[in-house]
Design a protein around this motif. Structure first.
Motif, PDB file in Angstrom:
ATOM      1  N   ASP A  10       0.861  -1.168   0.000  1.00  0.00           N
ATOM      2  CA  ASP A  10       0.000   0.000   0.000  1.00  0.00           C
ATOM      3  C   ASP A  10       0.911   1.236   0.000  1.00  0.00           C
ATOM      4  N   ASP A  12       0.046   5.180   0.737  1.00  0.00           N
ATOM      5  CA  ASP A  12      -0.089   6.170   1.818  1.00  0.00           C
ATOM      6  C   ASP A  12      -0.272   5.467   3.164  1.00  0.00           C
ATOM      7  N   GLY A  13       0.565   5.823   4.119  1.00  0.00           N
ATOM      8  CA  GLY A  13       0.449   5.238   5.458  1.00  0.00           C
ATOM      9  C   GLY A  13       1.253   3.967   5.618  1.00  0.00           C
ATOM     10  N   THR A  14       1.823   3.468   4.509  1.00  0.00           N
ATOM     11  CA  THR A  14       2.588   2.223   4.595  1.00  0.00           C
ATOM     12  C   THR A  14       4.046   2.453   4.204  1.00  0.00           C
ATOM     13  N   ASP A 127      -2.079  -0.319   5.744  1.00  0.00           N
ATOM     14  CA  ASP A 127      -2.580   0.230   7.006  1.00  0.00           C
ATOM     15  C   ASP A 127      -4.103   0.279   7.017  1.00  0.00           C
TER      16      ASP A 127
HETATM   17 MG    MG Z   1      -2.646   3.233   3.488  1.00  0.00          MG
END
Ligand code: MG
Ligand code: TXA
Length: 505
Positions: A10, A12-14, A127
């Motif tokens: 992933d 964004d956020g990962t 995430d």
């Molecule tokens: Mg994410």
């Protein structure tokens, strides 16, 4: 052609911070350790990015914005030597009922066909619970990270999901899963078996970030005696005790000096061993009668899971016969100790590749007993100047201090990288950077094509073992720059040479 395992990340956020809609490359902030982690994983996995960007359908972003950001990410990673095979973007909203939105497996099938990926051996990290479901939908394995939105959706996760703090910790599980059929149940079952074996007084080999350890219950003197026996290690040479939290440390020591505590706070879990005044919970055999006990919290998810599962502190030397090169893969261990232990937990290659730095707090002044995975400069940055024990002390306090240690069977001599060594016979070379163009070596191992000391450390022992298996008369090892982990590498090379020189072969 054999199908390969894919790692679907992933975005964004990962791998990058989740900062809302990103329109430009300069807004991208990589989550710390992403590059190093992906380097570690790309030897065994083909890497993909898979991302839902509903902002496009909402009109908050254009597809051009998204592609620009993705290109920035790919080229940043490429500059660092990480190859992303493909990027998959779903630009739709959930209510659009498209085919490609996670957790629908459309893009994974596309990758399977185009890049010859075996989805049952593949992993999705993200995430959001959809990332885990996506993996489950194709018979792969999903790993949930607590970066990005991880905390927010934790409750919605499918039961039994694997949850880790960050991608960095996910990597330990990913490399282990690759050795247990990509089935988390298999791996968890093996961990239960290993924990039970430790409680029963048996020996378990486990991965750490430095080297593989040969572990036993640190409070069970009989089990510890078996460790000495299996390793062929003299009883005067004490063992490091591995713990999983600070409270466990406190339960084993008389005193935890403030400076030691600061080091623990900064470097645990990690390649740092602290020697602290022991209390009587640790039997004498573990410390060889010395007043201090060596403690360390390993930075490896399997090691930590094993300590927690067993419920006891685990004493472990490196899992090699005494005096030989430390093992950095489970195969190294199988070749040498295979029959003699109950369980070998396989976590893939060790990340750091050289043993922990040992700092003693038994005397007034803290002292470094062995250079290791945390460079001395970093230790001094936290607690100020530390003493260093004399290299050639008469009575070794740490076998790292014995003159010959970490040695291949083949005689090894040291040389500077620009030094011409003329020796006859079958000669191999252990080179730091790219190998010399004209040479007469039978075999050459390069520790790091880009002359990176961390990479060199992680390759050191495997490379030495490969050379040792080549039936050479001599191995010539080039010393590396004497800074950071270079100090540790040179220390191990000196030990491996046992003081031999070209004249004294
Ligand atoms: Mg994410
Ligand atoms: O990275 C590592 O430290 C690895 C992994 C498995 O954790 N372990 C390791 O253990 O290298 P070993 O046994 O190969 O080396 C442990 C070193 C020895 O040099 C030993 O003498 C020293 O630690 N040591 C252990 N306990 C000690 C003590 N109580 N006082 C002084 N030195 C100690």
């Amino acid at each position: 052609m054999k199908r390969r395992a894919g790692l679907f990340l992933d975005r964004d956020g990962t791998i990058i911070e989740d900062c809302g809609h990103l329109r430009n490359g300069w807004q991208v902030a990589f989550i710390p350790d992403t590059v190093e982690t992906l380097k570690r994983l790309q030897d065994e996995f083909v890497l993909f990015i898979i991302t839902n960007q509903s902002g496009v359908a909402d009109g908050a972003l254009t597809l051009g914005d998204v592609n620009g950001v993705n290109n920035h990410i790919i080229s940043h990673l490429a500059d660092a030597g990480v190859v992303i095979q493909d990027v998959y973007v779903c630009p739709h909203r959930r209510e659009d009922e498209c085919l490609c939105i996670k957790p629908k497996p459309h893009f994974l099938y596309q990758a399977a066909n185009r890049w010859n990926i075996d989805l049952s051996l593949s992993i999705v990290v993200g995430d959001h619970p959809h990332d885990v479901e996506l993996a489950n939908n194709v018979g792969g394995c999903g790993i949930y990270v607590l970066t990005g939105h991880g905390q927010k959706h934790l409750q919605e996760l499918p039961p039994e999901s694997l949850v880790v703090p960050r991608l960095k910790e996910a990597a330990d599980w990913i490399l282990a899963l690759a050795r247990y059929n990509n089935k988390i149940e298999n791996l968890k079952e093996e961990l239960r078996r290993a924990g039970e074996a430790i409680r029963q007084g048996q020996l378990v080999v486990f991965p750490t970030e430095t080297v593989y350890g040969l572990g036993a219950n640190a409070c069970d003197a009989q089990a510890i005696a078996r460790v000495f026996q299996v390793k062929g290690r003299p009883r005067f040479d004490p063992l490091i005790v591995h713990i999983a939290d600070i409270a466990q440390t406190e339960s084993l020591v008389e005193e935890f000096p403030a400076a030691a505590r600061r080091l623990a706070e900064n470097f645990w879990p990690g390649p740092l061993t602290l020697i602290l005044p022991k209390n009587n919970r640790i039997p004498e055999i573990v410390t060889a009668g010395l007043p201090g006990v060596a403690l360390r919290m390993p930075d490896n998810q399997l090691a930590m899971a094993l300590i927690r599962e067993s419920g006891v502190p685990i004493a472990a030397p490196s899992a090699n016969p005494f005096g030989y090169i430390s093992p950095t893969t489970a195969d190294h261990v199988r070749e040498q100790l295979g029959e003699k232990v109950s369980v070998i937990l396989d976590g893939g290659p060790c990340r750091v590749g050289v043993e922990s730095t040992i700092v003693s707090f038994v005397d007034e002044q803290p002292r470094i007993l062995r250079p290791g995975g945390i460079p001395m400069e970093e230790i001094e940055r936290i607690i100020g100047p530390v003493g260093q024990i004399e290299q050639e002390q008469r009575r070794p306090m740490s076998p790292g201090q014995l003159p010959r240690h970490y040695s291949p069977q083949t005689p090894l001599i040291l040389a500077d990288h620009d030094e011409q060594v003329t020796i006859s016979g079958r000669v191999g070379l252990l080179s730091f950077g790219p190998s010399p163009r004209f040479n007469s070596y039978v075999s050459i191992e390069v520790l790091s094509q880009s002359c990176d000391l961390n990479e060199a450390a992680s390759n050191l022992y495997s490379a030495l073992r490969r050379l040792d298996a080549k039936n050479l008369d001599v191995i010539v090892a080039h010393l590396v720059p004497n800074e950071g982990l270079g100090i540790t590498i040179n220390n191990r090379l000196r030990k491996a040479s046992g003081g031999r020189t070209a004249e004294k072969l």
